[in-house]
Design an enzyme around this catalytic site. Structure first.
Site, PDB file in Angstrom:
ATOM      1  N   LEU A  45       0.612  -1.220   0.069  1.00  0.00           N
ATOM      2  CA  LEU A  45       0.095  -0.090  -0.155  1.00  0.00           C
ATOM      3  C   LEU A  45       0.716   1.369   0.094  1.00  0.00           C
ATOM      4  O   LEU A  45       1.620   1.359   0.552  1.00  0.00           O
ATOM      5  CB  LEU A  45      -0.925  -0.025   1.074  1.00  0.00           C
ATOM      6  CG  LEU A  45      -1.859  -1.129   1.410  1.00  0.00           C
ATOM      7  CD1 LEU A  45      -2.813  -1.073   2.515  1.00  0.00           C
ATOM      8  CD2 LEU A  45      -2.672  -1.315  -0.074  1.00  0.00           C
ATOM      9  N   HIS A  49      -3.301   4.119  -2.467  1.00  0.00           N
ATOM     10  CA  HIS A  49      -4.236   3.325  -1.650  1.00  0.00           C
ATOM     11  C   HIS A  49      -4.780   3.886  -0.567  1.00  0.00           C
ATOM     12  O   HIS A  49      -6.327   3.824  -0.399  1.00  0.00           O
ATOM     13  CB  HIS A  49      -3.620   1.901  -1.360  1.00  0.00           C
ATOM     14  CG  HIS A  49      -3.086   1.153  -2.401  1.00  0.00           C
ATOM     15  ND1 HIS A  49      -1.632   0.845  -2.558  1.00  0.00           N
ATOM     16  CD2 HIS A  49      -3.624   0.394  -3.301  1.00  0.00           C
ATOM     17  CE1 HIS A  49      -1.416   0.199  -3.547  1.00  0.00           C
ATOM     18  NE2 HIS A  49      -2.604  -0.520  -4.298  1.00  0.00           N
TER      19      HIS A  49
END
Ligand code: PAF
Length: 292
Positions: A45, A49
């Site tokens: 991530l 994200h």
């Protein structure tokens, strides 16, 4: 497919690994009347994200993030084996952001050995990325279809960075009557314009200098067709040459398309999108901008 219901805590966030445990948890929230947003990811991530998770938090009381590196959307010569994985680090970031649940299934949970079904979105999924990555959108549509039917979220959030994917998922939901609202969230960029992507980690220092030319060129293509009235095909060809001049090793495509159907853009009466994929060393970058 496991009937395991146990939740675990991973870096402080409630984590489930089976569909059974996922549904048990979601049922509780539904009984409380909470709306659920799902953010499907493949992990590793980054700020892009996290912006999707924040976006989701603004839309629903509960946010579930799925983390699954989906093998069926990688081609035989693509980076499935080396795709960045950092489950603990991802869980930590999600806890800090206040996500409510992490769904991190194993491959056997999502694709039991006897599973046969695949979901294909023809036409929309065959062009552009689909043409250069055969089978990619079947892998995406299959896993997203599974995730949506497993969680049945009210809303699911996808980044506009993967613009064609967003359209394919919308089509999939409409065609299969999956009652989830699909939300697109704007692309998050570095200050120099490079769209955030887990694959940016593959870029060397020199390639990183060249990479922002992708966004810059797409904007110039969009401006050319809208403001200067340039022919979309000629302007896209100019964009390809420009990327090679800037130092890209190869250009898969630069295309000016209708923003809803992805057919060639008929002109200013329709919303447009300029989309591109180009290679820098071993890294393939994609990006897109609106014609607006
Ligand atoms: O965009 C991604 O990260 C993936 O394609 C998705 C939507 C999580 C499906 O594996």
């Amino acid at each position: 497919m496991s009937s395991e219901t146990t939740e675990i805590r991973l870096a402080g966030i409630t984590t489930v690994r089976t569909v059974h445990a996922l549904r048990t948890q979601l049922r509780r929230w539904r009984q409380d009347g909470d709306m659920l947003a799902l953010v499907p990811t493949m992990g590793a991530l980054h700020a892009g994200h996290l912006a999707l998770v924040r976006h989701a938090r603004g839309l629903a009381e509960r946010v579930c993030v799925s983390l699954f590196v989906n093998p069926t959307q990688f081609g035989p010569n693509e980076d499935f084996a080396v795709y960045p994985r950092d489950e603990e680090g991802d869980a930590e970031k999600l806890r800090e952001l206040g996500a409510d649940l992490l769904f991190a299934p194993a491959v056997e949970e999502m694709y039991p050995p006897d599973a046969l079904t695949r979901v294909t979105v023809p036409s929309l999924g065959d062009m552009l990325e689909g043409e250069h990555r055969p089978g990619f959108f079947t892998g995406v549509a299959t896993v997203v279809g599974k995730l949506l039917l497993q969680a049945l979220p009210d809303i699911a959030v996808f980044g506009e960075k993967d613009y064609q994917q967003l359209l394919v998922v919308r089509r999939l939901c409409a065609d299969l009557w999956i009652p989830t609202r699909i939300e697109g969230a704007p692309t998050v960029r570095e200050p120099d314009g490079l769209a955030l992507s887990s694959r940016n980690a593959y870029l060397t220092a020199d390639e990183r200098q060249i990479a922002p030319a992708l966004h810059r060129t797409l904007r110039e293509v969009a401006e050319g067709v809208l403001v200067e009235g340039a022919d979309p095909i000629e302007r896209a060809a100019w964009g390809e040459a420009e990327l090679l001049r800037a130092g890209f090793d190869a250009v898969d495509y630069v295309e000016v398309r209708d923003a809803e159907t992805l057919v060639p853009w008929p002109g200013p009466s329709r919303p447009g999108r300029v989309l591109a994929a180009a290679r820098l060393g071993r890294t393939r970058l994609i990006d897109n901008v609106p014609i607006a």
